[in-house]
Design an enzyme around this catalytic site. Structure first.
Site, PDB file in Angstrom:
ATOM      1  N   ARG B 313      -9.636  26.033  -8.178  1.00 38.11           N
ATOM      2  CA  ARG B 313     -10.135  26.334  -9.527  1.00 38.11           C
ATOM      3  C   ARG B 313     -10.664  27.762  -9.619  1.00 38.11           C
ATOM      4  O   ARG B 313     -10.498  28.430 -10.636  1.00 38.11           O
ATOM      5  CB  ARG B 313     -11.166  25.298  -9.960  1.00 38.11           C
ATOM      6  CG  ARG B 313     -10.483  23.980 -10.293  1.00 38.11           C
ATOM      7  CD  ARG B 313     -11.398  22.867 -10.748  1.00 38.11           C
ATOM      8  NE  ARG B 313     -10.572  21.700 -11.127  1.00 38.11           N
ATOM      9  CZ  ARG B 313     -11.044  20.493 -11.405  1.00 38.11           C
ATOM     10  NH1 ARG B 313     -12.338  20.256 -11.358  1.00 38.11           N
ATOM     11  NH2 ARG B 313     -10.211  19.522 -11.744  1.00 38.11           N
ATOM     12  N   HIS B 457      -3.552  23.887 -16.498  1.00 36.45           N
ATOM     13  CA  HIS B 457      -3.357  23.354 -15.133  1.00 36.45           C
ATOM     14  C   HIS B 457      -4.655  23.297 -14.325  1.00 36.45           C
ATOM     15  O   HIS B 457      -5.654  23.851 -14.728  1.00 36.45           O
ATOM     16  CB  HIS B 457      -2.233  24.105 -14.403  1.00 36.45           C
ATOM     17  CG  HIS B 457      -2.460  25.552 -14.097  1.00 36.45           C
ATOM     18  ND1 HIS B 457      -1.600  26.259 -13.294  1.00 36.45           N
ATOM     19  CD2 HIS B 457      -3.421  26.422 -14.480  1.00 36.45           C
ATOM     20  CE1 HIS B 457      -2.035  27.498 -13.197  1.00 36.45           C
ATOM     21  NE2 HIS B 457      -3.119  27.630 -13.893  1.00 36.45           N
ATOM     22  N   GLU B 458      -4.619  22.548 -13.248  1.00 40.96           N
ATOM     23  CA  GLU B 458      -5.800  22.317 -12.393  1.00 40.96           C
ATOM     24  C   GLU B 458      -6.961  21.708 -13.181  1.00 40.96           C
ATOM     25  O   GLU B 458      -8.119  22.018 -12.930  1.00 40.96           O
ATOM     26  CB  GLU B 458      -6.258  23.628 -11.738  1.00 40.96           C
ATOM     27  CG  GLU B 458      -5.242  24.269 -10.826  1.00 40.96           C
ATOM     28  CD  GLU B 458      -5.127  23.567  -9.481  1.00 40.96           C
ATOM     29  OE1 GLU B 458      -5.966  22.708  -9.170  1.00 40.96           O
ATOM     30  OE2 GLU B 458      -4.161  23.863  -8.760  1.00 40.96           O
ATOM     31  N   GLY B 459      -6.657  20.831 -14.126  1.00 36.72           N
ATOM     32  CA  GLY B 459      -7.701  20.226 -14.947  1.00 36.72           C
ATOM     33  C   GLY B 459      -7.861  20.980 -16.247  1.00 36.72           C
ATOM     34  O   GLY B 459      -8.277  22.130 -16.247  1.00 36.72           O
ATOM     35  N   GLN B 464     -12.555  19.888 -17.633  1.00 39.94           N
ATOM     36  CA  GLN B 464     -13.623  20.726 -17.085  1.00 39.94           C
ATOM     37  C   GLN B 464     -14.941  20.461 -17.821  1.00 39.94           C
ATOM     38  O   GLN B 464     -16.011  20.426 -17.215  1.00 39.94           O
ATOM     39  CB  GLN B 464     -13.272  22.220 -17.203  1.00 39.94           C
ATOM     40  CG  GLN B 464     -11.988  22.647 -16.529  1.00 39.94           C
ATOM     41  CD  GLN B 464     -11.969  22.400 -15.036  1.00 39.94           C
ATOM     42  OE1 GLN B 464     -12.987  22.508 -14.370  1.00 39.94           O
ATOM     43  NE2 GLN B 464     -10.821  22.020 -14.520  1.00 39.94           N
TER      44      GLN B 464
END
Lengths: 608, 608
Positions: B313, B457-459, B464
């Site tokens: 992240r 992407h990545e959450g 978040q």
């Protein structure tokens, strides 16, 4: 919600468009005729535009050195649009028009922008012909405008040059009298033009038999020099192919040559060109220089061009709005069908339960309601401005003058606000789709790309902001701003009596006062650089205040309708969203205006 | 400003990175060795990445049914990166690493992201190998991680599936024991996997000899059923090509097949794939099912995967920051060279004067300073987080624990804030370029497209925000939030003593109080749906407060340096910009949090 249901509500429940039919010009019209126009446009947009929106993005215009090739779908869309009669819808019956109110014309054109913003370029042709109707000679109207309204020829606007974008006073294109008899040409004083024009939409194609360029250029004086500034600019009709005084093609090409196509981030269905005038590729009459016919008087070119600017800027605002709307409708559909995740419970999520659809998640609802409040609010604003255009043209003297002045003040907002916030709506539409929204398998990324143009063309955000704060709110001793404030206060007075809307009304009243005092504070020193360093934040706050007013006024219409159905509930919620989530943003924008903050303006170049 | 000058200032003047060298692990290092790494990376990025950024955008990965073809430039960049030693820079000397602090590794990698974010995928390979170093067996480390660090093999993360993106508890990929002896495989308990994985970056290519997929899957119980939720998820190593226990390729393909490439809006230099595991296209050992080796214990797959999540992240945040920075530098260069318009005077503009460069216009300066404050501020935040990672790994127990907890709280901000605001920076970079910025002849439109991925992407942004408000600010009885507030207050106490910074310090103190009381108000009813309906606006306000803190702390370092040169002036102005133009925005975001506004959450579906 559908685009049609939104347009119907705004035209009929809010703006009371059929009341226009009491005016002589529109007396043959009724809600039925309006509906017929809307039906036709909705159908053509659905059949000839929407299915090809991705295709025109991927099959960009191609230039083989001789001709520009466009997809067949673009030819079909162009043909269907011309056949619908929309190009001349607002014109007199004598001119083959249907004397349609501009309000309804704008609403009907919205369907095309929503379906595929770049496949059609009808707005330019109509705008071009409208300008000639206002400033052209009878021959210019009969030869050029008439063929444009009929869809046989199309039109462009040639303002920018590679070295002169926002700064039009620097146009370097030159026009010199074409021979001793140049004054007596039946099509208007004849000149030869030389120069380059940049960013010309629909500047070259085979969609129509001819292309009529309206070109800004300077006429050198006897000393060979031009008048500096915009006062030196004149306007010319420069046809791609030469025509007889009767409007027939002579068979000879004018000296206008395509120098290259611009390859853009979006809006790819419309050719965007760099054009060379008078470079000698074609030499009509054996001479260099593109033949152009003067429109209006020398030196008044920009004034003539601005005749079409208000409508063009409303057109840009509407295009931005419709791109936002297209994204909203696509993401709403996706959110209703995509299962993902589970409801939130006090004890956490129960993974053994089936998934829910993402429209059931609060944050997705927030992103949907934000889009709705931006896009339906912007649509209301654009239709309101279109209604002012009708008032300006057909109202009584006092009312027409008020409409004119309100339009002056609102035009920078009508252009800039949807360009910024409906672009944000498109970003939210991508976000709702998640990873899928980032692929070219879904339409939302294209809407976002297409929409990014709207803060740039027809006057950038910065130009609109200067227009608003340096000109529009000051003009006629601030009468335009006072007039707008008066209208806003009328809405507040009506809303404050309704318990459900009273808090909004109070918030709007406070916002209006803040904008008013920020305007004064900005100009407190009388120094333009003090006032204008934060013109864009000012415009953002002004725009949000205008939109809050529009939403409050729409909410009043919802309540007046007596309806409590889902659509009514949705509009009241969109208004509430705007007042709770958006209007409070103006404080941060106005703060730097009020203090005439020079943090940016004073920073030396090498500190960046 | 250049990226290098910014990194140098932040590493050496602000974070005092060389102080890390007093720790045993880094004791061989010095500012000289750090500089050497930065020099190398800057050079490779300039030579092998930047010149090909547009090329990898236009020459997308191509799949002919057998192999994926990438441009030669991508092969060259990959090779240069592997040869630089950056893949294993942070590893022990025993592992061929250089025991480089993560702070310096992150700073050095920034050059690549700024030059061409999508040409390289080194971050995934490093992250994959790091995970194995933490959770793998000795054999798994020696066979898989070692080859990844050497750049011979590359790595992926396979979490999402077409029907399971944000909701990982719904992964449908299944893993069943592969024969009676499956427990005794030297590479780890051996399973056969079947399922589909979506959005897999670098999932197929010929850049390396092998690809090591880290795959989340569920192991059915004796009844054939899987445990619902994330607790049922396990983690497997699934190599594209099978390997011997000694790490040699056996020559046999594992049953992992490329089902298709995703065609994205941006980030096109990296293949993005849908992979089929165990569909039977390849049948290793004559059997269907992709062979995978269990990592860690069954059911702890997501926990293992999250080991690499914090760094990933921060990596996403840094990528977003560098795309913003690339746009800032491009638009700064353009603004310094493009003539357009004239200075504003009390008497209007004098058209006879020569044009000025656009950097001389206040609104262009505003757009430049906004970009600088977003991007240099975000860079500072990312490097600060990287410094916390080092503290967590090499600090004393108390300090390491504090760093861990601060990282927990800051990670959602480090990921989300640059994704949102450096994207906005990219939009401003386009705006400064005007029409040119909207063409593919200039780089800024690509930065904007590339950057749009980072909120997804990545959450996602929404994920978040939930992580922040539902987990991070509550964990350990709010100790993480208190810790952060303590650090912020330390900065305030130092700044309040300096006349130039005291007003900022007061503003930050007020903002911190607002965030604190909004956090309490959000949870006042204890009902998650009340608190979390506005998690994203909460995160936006939280992020702006964190960035204001970062800027105030950076401003203190500028003043402590005693320098008053242009760079110092620029940083103080960027801090001032953030306090004057940005921090006041938190009021509007927190308002709906404090009131637990349910306008969106409560709206029925059919009202949209």
């Amino acid at each position: 919600m559908s685009l049609r249901s939104s347009i119907d509500f705004l035209l009929y429940q809010w703006l009371n468009a059929p009341a226009l039919n009491q005016r002589e010009r529109f007396s043959d019209h009724s809600r039925d005729t309006f509906d017929a126009v809307l039906d036709t446009c909705e159908r053509i947009a659905r059949e000839k535009y929407a299915p090809f929106n991705r295709l025109v993005d991927t099959q960009e215009p191609h230039f083989d050195g001789d001709k520009v090739t466009l997809p067949q779908a673009t030819h079909d869309a162009q043909k269907a649009y011309a056949e619908s009669g929309m190009l001349s819808a607002a014109q007199d019956y004598d001119w083959g028009g249907m004397q349609l109110p501009y309000t309804v014309e704008a609403a009907a054109n919205a369907f095309f922008a929503c379906a595929s913003v770049s496949i059609g370029s009808g707005m330019l042709t109509t705008g071009n012909a409208n300008l000639l109707m206002a400033h052209g000679t009878e021959a210019q109207k009969n030869v050029f405008a008439r063929h444009e309204f009929a869809g046989r020829w199309s039109g462009t606007m040639c303002l920018s040059e590679p070295q002169a974008g926002s700064s039009l006073s620097d146009v370097a294109t030159r026009a010199v009298p074409d021979g001793a008899d140049h004054e007596s040409d039946p099509l208007g004083p004849r000149y030869r033009l030389k120069g380059n024009k940049m960013w010309i939409s629909a500047g070259e194609h085979e969609l129509t038999e001819n292309i009529i360029h309206l070109v800004l250029a300077k006429i050198p004086g006897p000393d060979g020099k031009t008048v500096p500034g915009v006062r030196g600019i004149s306007l010319f009709i420069v046809p791609k192919k030469l025509v007889t005084p009767e409007g027939q093609l002579t068979g000879e090409r004018n000296d206008v040559a395509l120098a290259g196509l611009n390859h853009k981030l979006g809006w790819r269905g419309t050719t965007n060109t760099l054009l060379n005038f008078g470079e000698g590729k074609f030499q009509p009459g054996g001479q260099a220089g593109a033949i152009g016919y003067l429109v209006g008087r020398p030196g008044e070119g920009l004034k003539c061009m601005f005749h079409m600017m208000n409508e063009a800027r409303i057109g840009v605002g509407m295009a931005a709005t419709m791109l936002g709307m297209a994204g909203y409708l696509a993401s709403l559909d996706y959110a209703r069908n995509r299962p993902q995740g589970r409801p939130m419970g006090v004890g956490g999520k129960d993974a053994a339960q089936p998934q829910i659809r993402i429209i059931e998640h609060a944050d997705v609802k927030r992103m949907l309601l934000a889009q709705k409040s931006y896009c339906e609010g912007a649509l209301a604003l654009e239709l309101f401005c279109a209604r002012l255009v009708d008032e300006q043209h057909t109202g009584d003297a006092a009312s027409a003058d008020e409409a004119r002045l309100l339009l002056e003040v609102l035009t920078p907002i009508a252009k800039s606000w949807p360009s910024e916030w409906c672009l944000e709506a498109n970003s939210l539409a991508i976000q709702i789709h998640g990873g899928y929204g980032y692929t070219r398998d879904f339409p939302v990324e294209q809407y976002w790309r297409d929409n990014r143009l709207n803060m740039i063309h027809e006057g950038t955000h910065g130009i609109q902001a200067m227009d608003l704060l340096a000109r529009k709110v000051l003009m006629e001793n601030g009468r335009g701003l006072q007039l707008l404030a008066g209208r806003i206060n009328q809405t507040i007075e009506r809303a404050i009596q309704q318990p459900e809307l009273a808090a909004h009304a109070n918030a709007l009243g406070a916002a209006l006062q803040q904008v008013g005092s920020a305007t004064k504070a900005a100009w407190a020193t009388g120094v333009p650089t003090d006032a204008l360093a934060n013109a864009v934040p000012y415009m953002q706050a002004f725009g949000h205040t205008v939109l809050a007013w529009i939403w409050l006024d729409v909410a009043l219409a919802v309540r007046a309708s007596g309806s409590r159905d889902a659509a009514a509930q949705g509009r009241l919620a969109a208004a509430r969203f705007f007042f709770h989530y958006e209007l409070p943003k103006i404080g941060a924008w106005l703060r730097v205006v009020e203090t005439r903050d020079q943090t940016c303006a004073e920073l030396p170049e090498d500190a960046f």
